[in-house]
Design a protein around this motif. Structure first.
Motif, PDB file in Angstrom:
ATOM      1  N   GLN A 112     -29.932  31.936   1.428  1.00  0.00           N
ATOM      2  CA  GLN A 112     -29.232  32.051   2.708  1.00  0.00           C
ATOM      3  C   GLN A 112     -28.514  33.382   2.875  1.00  0.00           C
ATOM      4  OE1 GLN A 112     -30.012  29.465   4.718  1.00  0.00           O
ATOM      5  NE2 GLN A 112     -31.136  28.779   2.920  1.00  0.00           N
ATOM      6  N   LYS A 113     -29.017  34.420   2.227  1.00  0.00           N
ATOM      7  CA  LYS A 113     -28.463  35.750   2.428  1.00  0.00           C
ATOM      8  C   LYS A 113     -29.119  36.411   3.640  1.00  0.00           C
ATOM      9  CE  LYS A 113     -25.934  35.576  -1.326  1.00  0.00           C
ATOM     10  NZ  LYS A 113     -24.457  35.428  -1.234  1.00  0.00           N
ATOM     11  N   GLN A 114     -28.339  37.205   4.346  1.00  0.00           N
ATOM     12  CA  GLN A 114     -28.889  38.053   5.397  1.00  0.00           C
ATOM     13  C   GLN A 114     -29.239  39.381   4.732  1.00  0.00           C
ATOM     14  OE1 GLN A 114     -26.323  38.610   8.755  1.00  0.00           O
ATOM     15  NE2 GLN A 114     -27.951  39.461  10.025  1.00  0.00           N
ATOM     16  N   VAL A 115     -30.514  39.723   4.728  1.00  0.00           N
ATOM     17  CA  VAL A 115     -30.993  40.844   3.932  1.00  0.00           C
ATOM     18  C   VAL A 115     -31.389  42.010   4.828  1.00  0.00           C
ATOM     19  CG1 VAL A 115     -32.679  41.616   2.217  1.00  0.00           C
ATOM     20  CG2 VAL A 115     -31.795  39.262   2.132  1.00  0.00           C
ATOM     21  N   LEU A 116     -30.840  43.187   4.519  1.00  0.00           N
ATOM     22  CA  LEU A 116     -31.215  44.443   5.157  1.00  0.00           C
ATOM     23  C   LEU A 116     -32.017  45.260   4.164  1.00  0.00           C
ATOM     24  CD1 LEU A 116     -27.707  45.486   6.601  1.00  0.00           C
ATOM     25  CD2 LEU A 116     -29.352  43.866   7.573  1.00  0.00           C
ATOM     26  N   LEU A 117     -33.004  45.992   4.644  1.00  0.00           N
ATOM     27  CA  LEU A 117     -33.794  46.891   3.803  1.00  0.00           C
ATOM     28  C   LEU A 117     -33.768  48.273   4.427  1.00  0.00           C
ATOM     29  CD1 LEU A 117     -35.936  47.574   1.550  1.00  0.00           C
ATOM     30  CD2 LEU A 117     -37.660  46.990   3.286  1.00  0.00           C
ATOM     31  N   GLU A 118     -33.299  49.276   3.686  1.00  0.00           N
ATOM     32  CA  GLU A 118     -33.374  50.651   4.161  1.00  0.00           C
ATOM     33  C   GLU A 118     -34.489  51.358   3.400  1.00  0.00           C
ATOM     34  OE1 GLU A 118     -30.883  54.411   5.699  1.00  0.00           O
ATOM     35  OE2 GLU A 118     -29.851  52.570   5.115  1.00  0.00           O
ATOM     36  N   THR A 119     -35.468  51.860   4.147  1.00  0.00           N
ATOM     37  CA  THR A 119     -36.640  52.493   3.543  1.00  0.00           C
ATOM     38  C   THR A 119     -36.939  53.809   4.229  1.00  0.00           C
ATOM     39  OG1 THR A 119     -39.016  52.263   3.102  1.00  0.00           O
ATOM     40  CG2 THR A 119     -38.145  51.107   5.027  1.00  0.00           C
ATOM     41  N   GLY A 120     -37.533  54.736   3.484  1.00  0.00           N
ATOM     42  CA  GLY A 120     -37.819  56.071   3.990  1.00  0.00           C
ATOM     43  C   GLY A 120     -38.925  56.152   5.011  1.00  0.00           C
ATOM     44  N   GLY A 121     -39.657  55.076   5.228  1.00  0.00           N
ATOM     45  CA  GLY A 121     -40.644  55.062   6.293  1.00  0.00           C
ATOM     46  C   GLY A 121     -42.005  55.599   5.936  1.00  0.00           C
ATOM     47  N   HIS A 122     -42.223  55.929   4.665  1.00  0.00           N
ATOM     48  CA  HIS A 122     -43.512  56.506   4.260  1.00  0.00           C
ATOM     49  C   HIS A 122     -44.362  55.524   3.455  1.00  0.00           C
ATOM     50  CE1 HIS A 122     -40.816  57.001   0.880  1.00  0.00           C
ATOM     51  NE2 HIS A 122     -41.803  57.328   0.082  1.00  0.00           N
ATOM     52  N   ILE A 123     -43.854  54.304   3.253  1.00  0.00           N
ATOM     53  CA  ILE A 123     -44.569  53.263   2.510  1.00  0.00           C
ATOM     54  C   ILE A 123     -44.795  52.082   3.440  1.00  0.00           C
ATOM     55  CG2 ILE A 123     -44.456  51.658   0.559  1.00  0.00           C
ATOM     56  CD1 ILE A 123     -42.799  53.710  -0.932  1.00  0.00           C
ATOM     57  N   ASP A 124     -45.957  51.460   3.351  1.00  0.00           N
ATOM     58  CA  ASP A 124     -46.337  50.338   4.202  1.00  0.00           C
ATOM     59  C   ASP A 124     -45.296  49.225   4.117  1.00  0.00           C
ATOM     60  OD1 ASP A 124     -47.695  48.418   5.675  1.00  0.00           O
ATOM     61  OD2 ASP A 124     -49.082  47.925   4.045  1.00  0.00           O
ATOM     62  N   ILE A 125     -44.767  48.811   5.268  1.00  0.00           N
ATOM     63  CA  ILE A 125     -43.743  47.762   5.291  1.00  0.00           C
ATOM     64  C   ILE A 125     -44.329  46.378   5.566  1.00  0.00           C
ATOM     65  CG2 ILE A 125     -41.908  49.350   5.997  1.00  0.00           C
ATOM     66  CD1 ILE A 125     -42.269  48.231   8.865  1.00  0.00           C
ATOM     67  N   SER A 126     -45.645  46.272   5.705  1.00  0.00           N
ATOM     68  CA  SER A 126     -46.226  44.979   6.074  1.00  0.00           C
ATOM     69  C   SER A 126     -45.943  43.861   5.069  1.00  0.00           C
ATOM     70  CB  SER A 126     -47.732  45.109   6.316  1.00  0.00           C
ATOM     71  OG  SER A 126     -48.395  45.606   5.184  1.00  0.00           O
ATOM     72  N   PRO A 127     -45.782  44.134   3.746  1.00  0.00           N
ATOM     73  CA  PRO A 127     -45.465  43.024   2.825  1.00  0.00           C
ATOM     74  C   PRO A 127     -44.013  42.545   2.872  1.00  0.00           C
ATOM     75  CG  PRO A 127     -46.580  44.844   1.671  1.00  0.00           C
ATOM     76  CD  PRO A 127     -46.098  45.360   2.984  1.00  0.00           C
ATOM     77  N   VAL A 128     -43.138  43.227   3.604  1.00  0.00           N
ATOM     78  CA  VAL A 128     -41.723  42.865   3.624  1.00  0.00           C
ATOM     79  C   VAL A 128     -41.550  41.510   4.323  1.00  0.00           C
ATOM     80  CG1 VAL A 128     -39.429  43.511   4.488  1.00  0.00           C
ATOM     81  CG2 VAL A 128     -41.000  45.279   3.617  1.00  0.00           C
ATOM     82  N   PRO A 129     -40.804  40.575   3.737  1.00  0.00           N
ATOM     83  CA  PRO A 129     -40.605  39.258   4.372  1.00  0.00           C
ATOM     84  C   PRO A 129     -40.092  39.375   5.797  1.00  0.00           C
ATOM     85  CG  PRO A 129     -39.762  39.244   2.118  1.00  0.00           C
ATOM     86  CD  PRO A 129     -40.126  40.668   2.423  1.00  0.00           C
ATOM     87  N   GLY A 130     -40.575  38.518   6.662  1.00  0.00           N
ATOM     88  CA  GLY A 130     -40.265  38.606   8.083  1.00  0.00           C
ATOM     89  C   GLY A 130     -38.802  38.438   8.431  1.00  0.00           C
ATOM     90  N   LYS A 131     -38.023  37.745   7.589  1.00  0.00           N
ATOM     91  CA  LYS A 131     -36.612  37.525   7.883  1.00  0.00           C
ATOM     92  C   LYS A 131     -35.723  38.698   7.493  1.00  0.00           C
ATOM     93  CE  LYS A 131     -36.641  32.470   7.780  1.00  0.00           C
ATOM     94  NZ  LYS A 131     -36.042  31.251   7.173  1.00  0.00           N
ATOM     95  N   VAL A 132     -36.300  39.717   6.869  1.00  0.00           N
ATOM     96  CA  VAL A 132     -35.542  40.901   6.471  1.00  0.00           C
ATOM     97  C   VAL A 132     -35.404  41.840   7.670  1.00  0.00           C
ATOM     98  CG1 VAL A 132     -35.581  42.980   5.032  1.00  0.00           C
ATOM     99  CG2 VAL A 132     -36.237  40.763   4.060  1.00  0.00           C
TER     100      VAL A 132
END
Length: 220
Positions: A112-132
């Motif tokens: 039940q954590k609210q998760v933020l992900l900060e990424t540089g934008g040069h790697i495919d983000i499609s595997p990132v869970p939808g609730k992030v």
């Protein structure tokens, strides 16, 4: 940026783990006040993963490239849980370089954590869970990393995600403005304009006002 209040024990050297193992190379885990994005001002637990394959001219976390402690997912989650805070940001370095980070994000969501992900934008983000909630950093020309932008990521982002431009000067701002408008980003996402440390916030504010740009000005 958030001010560090507590960090993981650091070590140096080459990792002995396979990239798909259950271990992650962690630079630090700390509890502070979120200083960026639409979540600025909220208490947040930061999990900073080590290593990055970019070398932005303005980087303020170069220590994360080389210093880490290997931790299991259970150890990381236990440390996060010790702060009893619902908001968690996964950052780096570049967190998506380490494959187990996706499992870490899923397990945090399960708790039940609210998760933020900060990424540089040069790697495919499609595997990132939808609730992030993804905060995608588009590299501007002055970063010297513009050529690495993976533009297809913009087609994967959700309306609840955010797009960040760190700007070093007027030329960077104008480049970001043109990208935002050409790709219709103003209507799709929250846009963050972040002048580098030491640059003029008042100048950036005036540029936003002059152009009627629908973006949020923030301190890097």
């Amino acid at each position: 940026m958030a001010r560090k209040t507590e960090s993981a024990t650091r070590g140096q050297g080459e990792s002995r783990t396979h990239p798909d193992s259950g271990l992650l190379r962690i630079n630090e885990i700390f509890y502070s006040i979120q200083g960026e994005s639409s979540y600025a001002g909220f208490p947040c637990v930061f999990v900073r993963l080590a290593e990055c394959d970019l070398r932005c001219s303005y980087c303020d976390t170069a220590y994360a490239f080389y210093e880490w402690t290997e931790m299991t997912l259970g150890e990381i989650i236990g440390k996060v849980e010790s702060y009893a805070c619902p908001l968690v940001e996964i950052t780096g370095g570049e967190p998506l370089l380490q494959a187990p980070v996706h499992l870490l994000m899923r397990r945090l969501i399960d708790r039940q954590k609210q998760v933020l992900l900060e990424t540089g934008g040069h790697i495919d983000i499609s595997p990132v869970p939808g609730k992030v909630t993804i905060i995608l950093d588009i590299k501007t020309p002055a970063s010297r990393m513009e050529r690495h932008n993976l533009w297809s990521n913009l087609d994967i982002l959700k309306p609840t995600d955010q797009v960040k431009f760190v700007i070093c000067d007027r030329a960077d701002y104008e480049w970001a403005r043109d990208v935002i408008r050409r790709r219709n980003l103003e209507e799709r996402f929250l846009i963050l304009i972040s002048p580098v440390h030491g640059s003029s916030l008042s100048d950036a504010a005036n540029w936003l006002l002059q152009d009627h740009l629908k973006a949020r000005l923030q301190i890097q």
